[in-house]
Design a protein around this motif. Structure first.
Motif, short mmCIF file in Angstrom:
data_model
loop_
_atom_site.label_atom_id
_atom_site.label_comp_id
_atom_site.label_asym_id
_atom_site.label_seq_id
_atom_site.Cartn_x
_atom_site.Cartn_y
_atom_site.Cartn_z
N VAL A 273 50.65 45.12 19.01
CA VAL A 273 49.46 45.24 19.84
C VAL A 273 49.65 46.42 20.78
CG1 VAL A 273 48.11 44.18 21.70
CG2 VAL A 273 48.79 42.81 19.71
N VAL A 274 48.68 47.33 20.77
CA VAL A 274 48.67 48.46 21.70
C VAL A 274 47.62 48.15 22.75
CG1 VAL A 274 48.28 50.94 21.96
CG2 VAL A 274 49.39 50.04 19.88
N SER A 275 48.05 47.97 23.98
CA SER A 275 47.14 47.42 25.01
C SER A 275 46.07 48.40 25.44
CB SER A 275 47.95 47.00 26.23
OG SER A 275 48.40 48.14 26.96
N GLY A 276 46.34 49.72 25.35
CA GLY A 276 45.50 50.64 26.11
C GLY A 276 45.62 50.30 27.58
N ASP A 277 44.70 50.78 28.42
CA ASP A 277 44.69 50.37 29.83
C ASP A 277 44.10 48.97 29.90
OD1 ASP A 277 45.64 52.86 30.51
OD2 ASP A 277 43.68 53.67 31.08
N ARG B 275 43.98 42.20 34.53
CA ARG B 275 43.83 40.76 34.40
C ARG B 275 42.84 40.21 35.42
NH1 ARG B 275 47.77 38.58 31.20
NH2 ARG B 275 46.13 37.01 30.97
N ALA B 276 42.48 40.99 36.42
CA ALA B 276 41.53 40.54 37.45
C ALA B 276 40.12 40.42 36.86
CB ALA B 276 41.53 41.52 38.62
N ASP B 277 39.33 39.53 37.45
CA ASP B 277 37.93 39.38 37.02
C ASP B 277 37.16 40.68 37.26
OD1 ASP B 277 38.30 36.79 36.27
OD2 ASP B 277 37.67 35.96 38.20
N ASP B 278 36.25 40.96 36.35
CA ASP B 278 35.41 42.15 36.47
C ASP B 278 34.06 41.82 35.82
OD1 ASP B 278 34.07 44.55 36.08
OD2 ASP B 278 35.89 45.68 35.60
N PRO B 279 32.98 41.81 36.61
CA PRO B 279 31.68 41.43 36.05
C PRO B 279 31.11 42.46 35.06
CG PRO B 279 31.45 42.13 38.34
CD PRO B 279 32.92 42.12 38.05
N THR B 280 31.78 43.59 34.86
CA THR B 280 31.22 44.64 34.01
C THR B 280 31.82 44.70 32.62
OG1 THR B 280 32.79 46.38 34.62
CG2 THR B 280 30.91 46.04 36.09
N CYS B 281 32.80 43.85 32.32
CA CYS B 281 33.38 43.91 30.97
C CYS B 281 34.00 42.58 30.58
CB CYS B 281 34.41 45.04 30.87
SG CYS B 281 35.82 44.89 31.96
N THR C 285 50.56 52.26 34.21
CA THR C 285 50.01 53.15 35.24
C THR C 285 50.49 52.77 36.64
OG1 THR C 285 48.03 53.42 33.90
CG2 THR C 285 47.88 54.09 36.19
N PHE C 286 50.46 51.48 36.96
CA PHE C 286 50.87 51.03 38.30
C PHE C 286 52.09 50.12 38.22
CE2 PHE C 286 46.37 52.19 39.17
CZ PHE C 286 46.61 53.12 40.17
N ALA C 287 53.05 50.52 37.38
CA ALA C 287 54.23 49.69 37.16
C ALA C 287 55.32 49.96 38.20
CB ALA C 287 54.75 49.88 35.74
N LEU C 288 55.01 49.66 39.44
CA LEU C 288 56.00 49.66 40.51
C LEU C 288 55.75 48.40 41.33
CD1 LEU C 288 55.84 53.34 41.90
CD2 LEU C 288 57.56 52.37 40.36
N PRO C 289 56.82 47.78 41.86
CA PRO C 289 56.62 46.53 42.61
C PRO C 289 55.71 46.67 43.83
CG PRO C 289 58.92 46.80 42.01
CD PRO C 289 58.23 48.08 41.65
N ILE C 290 55.51 47.87 44.34
CA ILE C 290 54.60 48.03 45.49
C ILE C 290 53.14 47.76 45.10
CG2 ILE C 290 55.94 49.71 46.82
CD1 ILE C 290 54.08 51.90 45.58
N HIS D 24 43.41 48.68 36.64
CA HIS D 24 44.68 48.53 35.91
C HIS D 24 45.39 47.26 36.39
CE1 HIS D 24 44.75 52.61 34.12
NE2 HIS D 24 44.06 52.93 35.19
N ALA D 25 46.28 46.76 35.54
CA ALA D 25 47.12 45.63 35.93
C ALA D 25 48.09 46.06 37.03
CB ALA D 25 47.91 45.15 34.71
N ASP D 26 48.29 45.18 38.02
CA ASP D 26 49.32 45.44 39.02
C ASP D 26 50.68 44.97 38.46
OD1 ASP D 26 49.17 42.69 39.30
OD2 ASP D 26 48.46 42.72 41.38
N TRP D 27 51.73 45.16 39.27
CA TRP D 27 53.08 44.85 38.80
C TRP D 27 53.22 43.41 38.31
CZ3 TRP D 27 57.44 47.06 37.24
CH2 TRP D 27 58.67 46.40 37.39
N PRO D 28 52.80 42.41 39.11
CA PRO D 28 52.94 41.03 38.60
C PRO D 28 52.13 40.79 37.32
CG PRO D 28 52.40 41.01 40.95
CD PRO D 28 52.28 42.43 40.48
#
Ligand SMILES: [Zn+2]
Ligand SMILES: [Zn+2]
Length: 332
Positions: free
Chosen positions: A103-107, A110-116, A132-137, A276-280
């Motif tokens: 599986v290639v995820s692309g971007d 996981r958060a809710d988004d009413p547009t997709c 893209t945002f793979a840092l614990p911050i 984008h997905a955050d670190w967790p």
């Protein structure tokens, strides 16, 4: 089953490329952002809800599409597209063939988004994840809290006689902001003309957004104090801005989590709203796939791969033509 080539990720068993940055005979596209969808290939395949956005970027190009979940046999593999929750029509690409299920995820987010459509967790043997945002911050607050902050800022600006302008990415972020403001905005939101074609595509797909008014429809000289304006990043600092009068400006992006970035880019405010997905969420998603091999790509790939190796996974990095600052990939 997938190999790195000069043009991008290639599947020999199916004779196609995924999100190639060079010209190819056949490109499977995860979504219509500029770092994933490049012109020059002879044929394109994408998820059906993403086809109008892709056509707008690539026209004229032969674009075929599949409904989410629909399978197509290409050579020795079967491919299908599954919601990635990133922007309208964004997809994870599932490849089932002699090398197992990849599986290639692309971007994705996981958060809710009413547009997709929401991200669909998939089981696989090998998972290629964005980073893209793979840092614990990077840890996002709920969108509702961000929107509440934005409303308070807009109101306070109005009381000071200022126009509020939020810069945002043209595909995805602008429409998500509008949809989130649907029930809370008490007047039409003004938009830069460059945002209109994509807003129209989202409306045609059934995404509910409040009324918008192109700024050009306001007679010159009318005060815009108290109004909210959405504009693409490319409009910042252009003569177009003179129309706005005294203003306060903001950027809506996951990058605004980082104080140094806020200061360097000199926005009055940053709203941390990311597609984008955050670190967790990255870590949770990798776990949910059950994959024994993981490749990280797009962004902080080395950090994510190293962390996953420390957790005992077989993890590596796939290079792209877009190395550099996290999030810069979505500039378009
Ligand atoms: Zn993207
Ligand atoms: Zn991207």
């Amino acid at each position: 089953m997938l190999t790195e080539t000069a043009a991008g990720l290639y599947c020999e068993a199916g004779d196609f490329y995924i999100d190639p940055w060079g010209p190819t005979p056949r490109a499977l596209i995860t979504h219509a952002h500029g770092d994933h969808a490049r012109a020059g290939s002879a044929a394109y395949l994408c998820a059906a809800p993403g086809a109008p956005l892709l056509a707008r970027r690539l026209e004229p190009a032969p674009i075929e599409s599949l409904a989410y979940g629909e399978q197509l046999t290409l050579g020795d593999v079967r491919v299908s597209f599954h919601p990635a929750g990133h922007v309208l029509g964004s997809a994870q690409i599932r490849i089932d063939g002699p090398g197992g299920v990849w599986v290639v995820s692309g971007d994705y987010k996981r958060a809710d988004d009413p547009t997709c459509a929401p991200f669909e967790p998939l089981r696989c043997d090998v998972f290629v994840t964005e980073s893209t945002f793979a840092l614990p911050i990077y840890h996002w607050d709920p969108a509702a809290a961000v929107i509440a902050d934005l409303l308070a800022w807009w109101q306070a600006n109005g009381e000071r006689g200022l126009t509020s302008i939020v810069f945002c990415y043209t595909i995805g972020k602008a429409q998500r902001l509008l949809a989130e403001l649907m029930t809370v905005a008490d007047r039409p939101i003004l938009v830069h003309g460059m945002l209109l074609p994509v807003i129209d595509i989202y409306r045609a797909a059934g995404v509910r957004m409040p009324a918008v008014q192109p700024l050009v429809e306001r007679p010159r000289g009318t005060s815009l104090a108290g109004e909210l304006v959405l504009a693409p990043l490319s409009a910042r600092g252009t003569p177009w801005m003179r129309r706005l009068g005294q203003l306060s400006d903001a950027l809506a992006s996951g990058l605004m989590r980082v104080r140094g970035v806020r200061r360097q880019r000199a926005y009055d405010r940053g709203f941390v709203l990311s597609d984008h997905a955050d670190w967790p969420a990255l870590l949770d998603t990798v776990t949910a796939t059950g994959a024994s091999r993981v490749f990280a790509t797009h962004g902080h790939a080395d950090t994510l791969a190293r962390y996953l190796r420390e957790q005992g996974l077989d993890a590596g990095v796939l290079r792209t033509a877009w190395e550099g600052e996290a999030g810069a990939d979505d500039e378009e």
